[in-house]
Motif scaffolding. Structure first.
Motif, PDB file in Angstrom:
ATOM      1  N   ARG A 299       0.801  -1.058   0.153  1.00  0.00           N
ATOM      2  CA  ARG A 299      -0.034  -0.139   0.021  1.00  0.00           C
ATOM      3  C   ARG A 299       0.762   1.208   0.127  1.00  0.00           C
ATOM      4  N   LYS A 300       2.087   1.246   0.326  1.00  0.00           N
ATOM      5  CA  LYS A 300       3.212   2.237   0.494  1.00  0.00           C
ATOM      6  C   LYS A 300       4.085   2.394  -0.724  1.00  0.00           C
ATOM      7  N   ASN A 301       3.946   1.404  -1.510  1.00  0.00           N
ATOM      8  CA  ASN A 301       5.169   1.341  -2.619  1.00  0.00           C
ATOM      9  C   ASN A 301       4.457   2.349  -3.650  1.00  0.00           C
ATOM     10  N   ASP A 302       5.125   3.561  -3.769  1.00  0.00           N
ATOM     11  CA  ASP A 302       4.770   4.305  -4.737  1.00  0.00           C
ATOM     12  C   ASP A 302       5.622   4.420  -5.773  1.00  0.00           C
ATOM     13  N   ILE A 303       6.418   3.463  -6.133  1.00  0.00           N
ATOM     14  CA  ILE A 303       7.333   3.462  -7.327  1.00  0.00           C
ATOM     15  C   ILE A 303       6.685   3.807  -8.622  1.00  0.00           C
ATOM     16  N   TYR A 304       7.107   4.548  -9.419  1.00  0.00           N
ATOM     17  CA  TYR A 304       6.448   5.064 -10.685  1.00  0.00           C
ATOM     18  C   TYR A 304       6.276   3.964 -11.516  1.00  0.00           C
ATOM     19  N   THR A 305       5.161   3.700 -12.185  1.00  0.00           N
ATOM     20  CA  THR A 305       4.703   2.862 -13.120  1.00  0.00           C
ATOM     21  C   THR A 305       4.380   3.353 -14.392  1.00  0.00           C
ATOM     22  N   GLU A 306       4.511   2.782 -15.661  1.00  0.00           N
ATOM     23  CA  GLU A 306       3.960   3.253 -16.748  1.00  0.00           C
ATOM     24  C   GLU A 306       3.426   2.215 -17.556  1.00  0.00           C
ATOM     25  N   GLY A 307       2.402   2.264 -18.109  1.00  0.00           N
ATOM     26  CA  GLY A 307       1.874   0.848 -18.907  1.00  0.00           C
ATOM     27  C   GLY A 307       0.536   0.012 -18.232  1.00  0.00           C
ATOM     28  N   ASN A 308       0.169  -0.873 -18.813  1.00  0.00           N
ATOM     29  CA  ASN A 308      -0.752  -1.629 -18.274  1.00  0.00           C
ATOM     30  C   ASN A 308      -0.178  -3.142 -18.277  1.00  0.00           C
ATOM     31  N   PHE A 309      -0.024  -3.664 -16.889  1.00  0.00           N
ATOM     32  CA  PHE A 309       0.785  -4.784 -16.776  1.00  0.00           C
ATOM     33  C   PHE A 309      -0.106  -6.074 -16.894  1.00  0.00           C
ATOM     34  N   ASP A 310      -0.777  -6.227 -18.051  1.00  0.00           N
ATOM     35  CA  ASP A 310      -1.771  -7.279 -17.997  1.00  0.00           C
ATOM     36  C   ASP A 310      -1.142  -8.385 -19.404  1.00  0.00           C
ATOM     37  N   SER A 311      -0.355  -7.920 -19.961  1.00  0.00           N
ATOM     38  CA  SER A 311       0.159  -8.749 -21.203  1.00  0.00           C
ATOM     39  C   SER A 311       1.097  -9.898 -20.787  1.00  0.00           C
ATOM     40  N   PHE A 312       1.127 -11.159 -20.988  1.00  0.00           N
ATOM     41  CA  PHE A 312       1.972 -12.299 -20.821  1.00  0.00           C
ATOM     42  C   PHE A 312       1.733 -13.196 -21.873  1.00  0.00           C
ATOM     43  N   LYS A 313       2.863 -13.931 -22.149  1.00  0.00           N
ATOM     44  CA  LYS A 313       2.637 -14.797 -23.194  1.00  0.00           C
ATOM     45  C   LYS A 313       3.487 -16.270 -22.369  1.00  0.00           C
ATOM     46  N   TYR A 314       3.416 -17.446 -22.929  1.00  0.00           N
ATOM     47  CA  TYR A 314       3.621 -18.566 -22.452  1.00  0.00           C
ATOM     48  C   TYR A 314       5.232 -18.430 -22.625  1.00  0.00           C
ATOM     49  N   GLY A 315       6.069 -18.799 -21.725  1.00  0.00           N
ATOM     50  CA  GLY A 315       7.412 -18.755 -21.907  1.00  0.00           C
ATOM     51  C   GLY A 315       7.946 -17.442 -21.284  1.00  0.00           C
ATOM     52  N   GLY A 316       8.751 -17.556 -20.314  1.00  0.00           N
ATOM     53  CA  GLY A 316       9.428 -16.303 -19.966  1.00  0.00           C
ATOM     54  C   GLY A 316      10.861 -16.074 -19.783  1.00  0.00           C
ATOM     55  N   ILE A 317      11.477 -14.879 -19.702  1.00  0.00           N
ATOM     56  CA  ILE A 317      12.847 -14.604 -19.795  1.00  0.00           C
ATOM     57  C   ILE A 317      12.983 -13.442 -18.590  1.00  0.00           C
ATOM     58  N   ILE A 318      13.969 -13.580 -17.727  1.00  0.00           N
ATOM     59  CA  ILE A 318      14.251 -12.545 -16.967  1.00  0.00           C
ATOM     60  C   ILE A 318      15.739 -12.053 -17.615  1.00  0.00           C
ATOM     61  N   SER A 319      15.598 -10.802 -17.984  1.00  0.00           N
ATOM     62  CA  SER A 319      17.051 -10.427 -18.652  1.00  0.00           C
ATOM     63  C   SER A 319      17.830  -9.426 -17.674  1.00  0.00           C
ATOM     64  N   VAL A 320      18.945  -9.501 -17.136  1.00  0.00           N
ATOM     65  CA  VAL A 320      19.439  -8.558 -16.213  1.00  0.00           C
ATOM     66  C   VAL A 320      20.664  -7.804 -16.691  1.00  0.00           C
ATOM     67  N   SER A 321      20.979  -6.680 -16.491  1.00  0.00           N
ATOM     68  CA  SER A 321      22.214  -6.114 -16.688  1.00  0.00           C
ATOM     69  C   SER A 321      23.562  -6.519 -16.020  1.00  0.00           C
ATOM     70  N   PRO A 322      24.485  -6.182 -16.552  1.00  0.00           N
ATOM     71  CA  PRO A 322      25.696  -6.522 -15.983  1.00  0.00           C
ATOM     72  C   PRO A 322      25.805  -6.069 -14.514  1.00  0.00           C
ATOM     73  N   GLU A 323      25.383  -4.884 -14.399  1.00  0.00           N
ATOM     74  CA  GLU A 323      25.321  -4.469 -12.643  1.00  0.00           C
ATOM     75  C   GLU A 323      24.603  -5.064 -11.971  1.00  0.00           C
ATOM     76  N   VAL A 324      23.396  -5.622 -12.497  1.00  0.00           N
ATOM     77  CA  VAL A 324      22.456  -6.523 -11.479  1.00  0.00           C
ATOM     78  C   VAL A 324      23.042  -7.867 -11.423  1.00  0.00           C
ATOM     79  N   ASP A 325      23.777  -8.312 -12.276  1.00  0.00           N
ATOM     80  CA  ASP A 325      24.214  -9.553 -12.358  1.00  0.00           C
ATOM     81  C   ASP A 325      25.418  -9.573 -11.375  1.00  0.00           C
ATOM     82  N   SER A 326      25.948  -8.478 -11.123  1.00  0.00           N
ATOM     83  CA  SER A 326      27.044  -8.445  -9.947  1.00  0.00           C
ATOM     84  C   SER A 326      26.665  -8.187  -8.592  1.00  0.00           C
TER      85      SER A 326
END
Length: 233
Positions: A107-134
């Motif tokens: 209820r307190k998470n006010d992180i800015y969002t843009e778009g409608n997060f209701d589109s999902f296809k079968y099969g998923g990929i989480i892709s991370v940047s090198p900074e996140v990778d470390s």
């Protein structure tokens, strides 16, 4: 004369006995009334004590349950840790209720969002940047939560790992994935930057989550909650 005297004495004795009985009855009534009052105060005191204990307890317990974002939540307190336990119906399986566990109050998470997060296809990929990778902080931990959410909560099924850097992808044997080169899968990209979550303008099945640092989990948690909210609306 003797008979009359005896009669008077008998009457006197009877009246004295009747007086004693009335006196005893009167005393008995007073005693009973006093005991009833004492019992009444005792019962009142017991009820008041229970009310003072139970009303705050039930109020606290009820305040730990709430509905937000089409998810039923329960606040669970552990030693040095508070968890927000959410439960919702899987996007693709009407017989599966999925459980999500957040560290922050949704209820307190006010992180800015843009778009409608209701589109999902079968099969998923989480892709991370090198900074996140470390990263080795909380962001690494919440990536596991994100993967589980995508696989079972959102129902994308098989999940792959990728990198936003082609060189890192080739070296690590992962797939090079950005919103611009994969359109047949649900893609979630995680990068370091100003905290926000964006749906790609050209690829509605691709979302980018930005975290401020390796301990910032707000973006990932916001993505999961908003995805449920938007999908169920």
């Amino acid at each position: 004369m003797a008979k009359r005297k005896n009669k008077i004495e008998k009457n006197k004795i009877v009246k004295e006995k009747e007086g004693e009985v009335e006196k005893e009855v009167g005393v008995g009534k007073v005693t009973i009334e006093r005991e009833n009052r004492q019992m009444g105060w005792f019962i009142f005191t017991v009820i008041a004590v229970f009310a003072l204990v139970l009303i705050p307890y039930f109020w606290v317990e009820s305040s730990k349950s709430f509905e937000f974002g089409n998810i039923d939540w329960v606040i669970e307190d552990y030693e040095n840790l508070r968890i927000f336990h959410g439960r919702f119906l899987s996007f693709t399986n009407s017989n599966l209720y999925y459980n999500v566990f957040l560290r922050g109050d949704p209820r307190k998470n006010d992180i800015y969002t843009e778009g409608n997060f209701d589109s999902f296809k079968y099969g998923g990929i989480i892709s991370v940047s090198p900074e996140v990778d470390s990263c080795r902080g909380e962001l690494s931990r919440v990536m596991l939560d994100l993967g589980a959410f995508l696989k079972r909560g959102a129902g994308v099924g098989v999940l792959e790992s990728g990198s936003t850097d082609e060189g890192v992808a080739n070296e690590s044997g992962r797939r090079f994935v950005t919103c611009g080169n994969v359109f047949d899968r649900t893609v979630v990209i995680v990068e370091i930057g100003e905290a926000r979550v964006l749906q790609d303008d050209d690829n509605s099945f691709c979302y980018t989550v930005y975290a401020e640092d390796c301990n910032d989990v707000r973006g990932v948690e916001r993505f999961m909650v908003k995805a449920v909210e938007d999908f169920r609306d």
